[in-house]
Design an enzyme around this catalytic site. Structure first.
Site, PDB file in Angstrom:
ATOM      1  N   GLY A 184       0.836  -1.216   0.000  1.00 57.62           N
ATOM      2  CA  GLY A 184       0.000   0.000   0.000  1.00 57.62           C
ATOM      3  C   GLY A 184       0.860   1.251   0.000  1.00 57.62           C
ATOM      4  O   GLY A 184       1.824   1.345   0.778  1.00 57.62           O
ATOM      5  N   HIS A 459       8.956  37.969   4.656  1.00 58.61           N
ATOM      6  CA  HIS A 459      10.104  37.505   3.871  1.00 58.61           C
ATOM      7  C   HIS A 459      11.309  37.369   4.776  1.00 58.61           C
ATOM      8  O   HIS A 459      11.536  38.245   5.606  1.00 58.61           O
ATOM      9  CB  HIS A 459      10.412  38.514   2.754  1.00 58.61           C
ATOM     10  CG  HIS A 459      11.625  38.145   1.960  1.00 58.61           C
ATOM     11  ND1 HIS A 459      11.603  37.116   1.042  1.00 58.61           N
ATOM     12  CD2 HIS A 459      12.897  38.628   1.977  1.00 58.61           C
ATOM     13  CE1 HIS A 459      12.813  36.998   0.509  1.00 58.61           C
ATOM     14  NE2 HIS A 459      13.620  37.905   1.058  1.00 58.61           N
TER      15      HIS A 459
END
Ligand code: FAD
Length: 476
Positions: A184, A459
């Site tokens: 899986g 930023h």
């Protein structure tokens, strides 16, 4: 006591769903009891989110500290890095114990009665509880079922809990196989593959569907596959299923083509983790006593207010939340549903906004998403007559990611071309699980890329990856 009932609310199952519902019920003044047959905290606390994230945290450090090339690029040199498997397992077990204790104490502190035993509906507004000292019936104005889920083991796979196991045993990290097969490639398989590869195991991943990571947006899955699977030399079988898995030393796995069912070979490995999804734990809940039938996948049928349905009609005073209703099998979705159920119990009509609930895989780097994949949005668009557009931005263009030396990654925004409304956001990259919440809030508020592109992000931060994607959307 409420109107002659023992409780205003009785909750069956003290997982995160039941816990979330109980906390909200108490804050709304409801006299509440919660019934738990096994471990307080359920799957998330004991066998799911919590221990797996503890293993990922520790193994992630090992990966980072052993990545000499990455460290050198930052100007760091380290000698050899060792780890103690047992101590890592203890970190996970200790965290489980702490969070289980905190959760139980929070219920006690708020006056929720905790009843240990098996709860079962015994008629409208009645629950029978089988405890060590016998059976008793309690009455409640409303009942919430929150029995959760268990691992699904496909036919032909024999689990011995030692060499062939599910996540239930895997999170204990009782040993470290040299070679482990993971059946899986959903988020549980991916997270275990992250842990095992960081700690030095060889991995073979077996996926029955014709692509790896079938549940994820295609662009994200392709990039994640390149970094998390191909980049780690993980062997893969795709479109192939584990027809038989026989525990032992070695573990023998017979492989067959998923479509033709033709045998394609046999592999021998040291261990096999079966990560093929989860099924609802909805047997023996007494639902027949109130005329409720489970759906064809054994989930409890509910509407968007979490009311249980019988032949499409609401069953009065009965609610079902969490993994057991199959709407969205995630911890935070379970507790959100618990809150919504309680809101409806107190007469406030509210529904869960699944569209804005985020999800994440805590691999290194992480994957996260909210809302629709590009494919799903396009399908909806062609049914409803609107066009869908996509904007992408990359971690390699983000200063903070570059400063960290972690520039693998992408953010993808799926939006309506006409209105700009954001329909889905998908992120692969460092801290993706934290970054997704900005997008989740945008979707909850039905915001458009036009307004989002004008928000100011600090930023240099990773959040500028999304900022950049929104700006690219309005520039295109
Ligand atoms: C390995 C793994 C990792 C995961 N990681 C994440 C993750 O990072 N983030 C995330 O959001 N989700 C994660 N999940 C999923 C998450 O654990 C589940 O979505 C969540 O636990 C569901 O909560 P629940 O309350 O519905 O059910 P459960 O947590 O399963 O709790 C149900 C409880 O009900 C009890 N119970 C059942 N029937 C009865 C009864 N008749 N009487 C009394 N008690 C009963 C059970 O004993 C159990 O304690 C993970 C799951 C696994 C397996």
């Amino acid at each position: 006591m409420s109107d002659g009932f023992d409780y205003d609310l009785v909750i069956v199952g003290a997982g995160v769903g039941g816990h979330g519902a109980a906390l909200h019920a108490v804050s709304c003044g409801l006299k509440t009891a919660i019934i738990e047959a096994a471990d307080m905290g359920g799957t998330c606390v004991n066998r799911g989110c919590i221990p797996s994230k503890a293993l990922l945290a520790a193994s992630g450090r090992v990966r980072e500290l052993r990545d000499a090339h990455h460290l050198k690029s930052l100007g760091i040199q380290l000698g050899s890095v060792a780890f103690d498997r047992e101590a890592i397992a203890d970190h996970a077990n200790n965290l489980v114990a702490k969070i289980q204790g905190d959760l139980t104490n929070s219920l006690k502190r708020l006056g929720v009665d905790i009843i240990r035993g098996w709860g079962k509906i015994a008629g409208i507004q009645k629950v029978s509880v089988t405890t060590d000292s016998g059976e008793k019936t309690i009455t409640a104005k409303d009942i919430i079922l929150s029995p959760g889920s268990i691992p699904f083991v496909p036919p032909g796979i024999e689990v011995d809990g030692k060499t062939v196991f599910t996540s239930d045993q895997g999170v204990k990290l009782e040993w470290l196989p040299d070679w482990v097969a993971i059946v899986g490639s959903g988020y549980i398989g991916l997270e275990f593959s992250d842990v095992y590869s960081a700690l030095g195991s060889e991995i073979t991943m077996i996926e029955a569907l014709d692509q790896l990571m079938p549940g994820f947006d295609r662009d994200i899955a392709k990039l994640a596959e390149r970094v998390l699977i191909t980049g780690r030399d993980i062997e893969t079988y795709v479109g192939i299923y584990a027809k038989r898995v026989i525990p032992g030393s070695p573990v023998v796995i017979e492989l067959a083509d998923f479509k033709t069912k033709q045998d394609v070979g046999v592999i021998e490995v040291d261990a096999c983790l079966v990560a093929t999804g989860r099924i609802p734990a909805t047997q023996n809940l007494g639902l027949e006593s109130v005329g409720v039938e489970l759906d064809r996948r054994n989930f409890i049928p509910v509407n968007d207010s979490m009311a249980v349905l019988s032949a499409g009609e609401v069953v009065p005073h009965l609610w079902a939340i969490g993994d057991a209703n199959g709407k969205m099998m995630l911890a935070h979705a379970a507790s959100a549903q618990g809150i919504i159920a309680v809101e409806n119990i107190r007469g406030q009509h509210k529904e869960v906004d699944y569209h804005s609930i985020p999800a994440a895989a805590f691999t290194h780097p992480e994957i996260s998403y909210v809302g629709m994949t590009e494919a799903a949005a396009k399908e909806k668009g062609s049914a409803l007559g609107f066009a869908v557009a996509v904007a992408k931005s990359y971690f390699k263009g983000n200063s903070k990611a570059l400063a960290e030396g972690e520039a693998d990654g992408m953010a993808k925004v799926v939006y309506r071309k006409d209105t700009g409304e954001v329909l889905g956001v998908h992120i692969f990259g460092i801290h993706a699980s934290d970054l997704i919440h900005e997008a989740s809030a945008a979707i909850a508020n039905r915001q458009s890329v036009h307004s989002l592109a004008h928000l100011v992000h600090a930023h240099p931060t990773l959040s500028e990856v999304l900022d950049e994607a929104y700006k690219r959307a309005i520039a295109s």
